[in-house]
Design an enzyme around this catalytic site. Sequence first.
Site, short mmCIF file in Angstrom:
data_model
loop_
_atom_site.label_atom_id
_atom_site.label_comp_id
_atom_site.label_asym_id
_atom_site.label_seq_id
_atom_site.Cartn_x
_atom_site.Cartn_y
_atom_site.Cartn_z
N GLY A 59 0.79 -1.22 0.00
CA GLY A 59 0.00 0.00 0.00
C GLY A 59 0.83 1.27 0.00
O GLY A 59 0.30 2.35 -0.25
N GLU A 111 16.45 7.75 -9.41
CA GLU A 111 17.06 7.66 -8.09
C GLU A 111 18.48 8.22 -8.09
O GLU A 111 18.87 8.95 -7.18
CB GLU A 111 17.06 6.20 -7.61
CG GLU A 111 15.67 5.68 -7.32
CD GLU A 111 15.64 4.18 -7.08
OE1 GLU A 111 16.72 3.57 -6.90
OE2 GLU A 111 14.53 3.62 -7.08
#
Length: 121
Positions: free
Chosen positions: A4, A38
């Site tokens: 989630g 990243e």
Amino acid sequence: MEPGDKMIETINGAIVHCKVGVAIFSPRYCESYFCLHELALMVENNKKIIPIFCDIKPSDLRFEDDKTCPPDEAERFRRALREVRHTVGLSYNSLDGNWSDLITNASDFIVKNMCKEGDQI
């Protein structure tokens, strides 16, 4: 991360708050939007980056734009790759290298650099 969790937000937050970043470069690293994002975020936030070059030379790191990436993103990625090409890192050759030695050396180097930054381990 937990089920989630929003992946990008979680990773971005971790990069912004980290002291030392590790980038593991493979021959296909530069094909990944997420890897390049990243890396660019680490560079933009002036993080100490420890590059690990697995089966690739630093000079081989190139972003090949297929014109699906917005121009500003493509430039971010190129700038980050230029930066890391000139950063001393660790090298690993999968044909004759010892993976355990690489992990040990990388871990030692990361801890050493974190201690330089004044962090407690």
